[in-house]
Scaffold this active site. Structure first.
Site, mmCIF file in Angstrom:
data_model
loop_
_atom_site.group_PDB
_atom_site.id
_atom_site.type_symbol
_atom_site.label_atom_id
_atom_site.label_comp_id
_atom_site.label_asym_id
_atom_site.label_seq_id
_atom_site.Cartn_x
_atom_site.Cartn_y
_atom_site.Cartn_z
ATOM 1 N N HIS A 24 0.544 -1.008 0.368
ATOM 2 C CA HIS A 24 0.074 0.136 0.007
ATOM 3 C C HIS A 24 0.930 0.962 -0.163
ATOM 4 O O HIS A 24 0.601 2.537 -0.551
ATOM 5 C CB HIS A 24 -0.756 -0.171 1.371
ATOM 6 C CG HIS A 24 -1.593 1.066 1.268
ATOM 7 N ND1 HIS A 24 -3.283 1.224 1.876
ATOM 8 C CD2 HIS A 24 -1.680 2.509 2.244
ATOM 9 C CE1 HIS A 24 -3.649 2.010 1.633
ATOM 10 N NE2 HIS A 24 -2.717 3.135 1.887
ATOM 11 N N GLU A 25 1.672 1.059 0.782
ATOM 12 C CA GLU A 25 2.786 2.933 1.160
ATOM 13 C C GLU A 25 3.912 2.973 -0.173
ATOM 14 O O GLU A 25 4.062 3.344 -0.778
ATOM 15 C CB GLU A 25 3.518 2.235 2.142
ATOM 16 C CG GLU A 25 2.715 2.158 3.763
ATOM 17 C CD GLU A 25 1.769 3.949 3.677
ATOM 18 O OE1 GLU A 25 2.095 4.989 3.172
ATOM 19 O OE2 GLU A 25 0.798 3.426 4.139
ATOM 20 N N HIS A 28 1.171 4.024 -2.977
ATOM 21 C CA HIS A 28 1.401 5.634 -2.762
ATOM 22 C C HIS A 28 3.145 6.047 -3.206
ATOM 23 O O HIS A 28 3.181 7.774 -4.616
ATOM 24 C CB HIS A 28 1.827 5.786 -1.047
ATOM 25 C CG HIS A 28 0.441 6.522 -0.668
ATOM 26 N ND1 HIS A 28 -1.088 6.214 -1.818
ATOM 27 C CD2 HIS A 28 -0.457 5.340 0.234
ATOM 28 C CE1 HIS A 28 -1.615 6.228 -0.813
ATOM 29 N NE2 HIS A 28 -1.827 4.843 0.407
#
Length: 211
Positions: A24-25, A28
């Site tokens: 997820h990170e 980003h």
């Protein structure tokens, strides 16, 4: 959500949560770089190395305590630094960077759905259990992060459609967003998770062959 579960099940959920938070990170950071902002890359966050992303309390201790107590699960990684003024499109670019995190979790859930259709759950045993947990955790993470409360990703998406006054309001409450979020989690958990479940139901529609 979970009731009380065993230590083995707790370890399984936390393992899936850690994997999913890291991806997820990373999503980003990767999207920010593609849109012109190298801040996350320069900070060493454009990596799948969990040490660079995970928070000992938010990624391990808090999830374990909640799962073991039967309170469900909640976890977080260290936010990826993003300079929205360096992004192409600024607020629109910021929204795309925000969307990349939940989108990565939906993609992971989709891959797990496809994988589980290739195995016989009655024979796969531990693999099938892992895939079911993988789907559940990733759908939950995507839905949770799309709640439109700072500092969650949903608030970044909201900036695109709000008038200037609404955007200014989000900016004002941003420093207190984490406190607001924890307050909702512990004071109004039923209402908060009803919203999360509603978002999750919408996301399920995006996954082919789910259900």
């Amino acid at each position: 959500m979970f009731g009380r579960i065993s230590l083995i099940e707790t370890a399984l959920v936390i393992s899936v949560l850690l994997i999913s938070l890291v991806i997820h990170e990373f999503a980003h950071a990767w999207t920010a770089l593609k849109l012109g902002d190298p801040t996350a890359k320069l900070a060493g966050r454009l990596t799948l190395n969990p040490i660079r992303h995970l928070d000992p309390v938010g990624s391990v201790i808090l999830p374990a305590a909640m799962i073991l107590s039967g309170a469900g699960y909640f976890g977080y990684a260290r936010p990826v630094p993003v300079n929205r003024f360096m992004l192409r499109g600024e607020d629109r670019g910021f929204a795309l960077v925000a969307l990349a995190g939940p989108a990565s979790n939906v993609v992971l859930a989709t891959l797990a759905v496809l994988a589980i259709r290739l195995v016989n759950p009655n024979r796969a045993g531990g693999l099938a259990q892992f895939l079911f947990v993988f789907i559940q955790v990733n759908l939950f993470l995507a839905a949770f992060n799309l709640v439109p409360i700072p500092p969650l990703d949903g608030s970044r998406l909201l900036r695109v459609v709000l008038p200037s006054g609404g955007v200014q309001f989000l900016d004002r409450i941003e420093p207190y967003g984490f406190v607001i979020l924890l307050g909702l989690l512990f004071l109004l958990p039923n209402q908060f998770f009803k919203l999360v479940n509603a978002i999750q139901s919408l996301l399920v529609v995006l996954i082919p062959g789910f259900g």
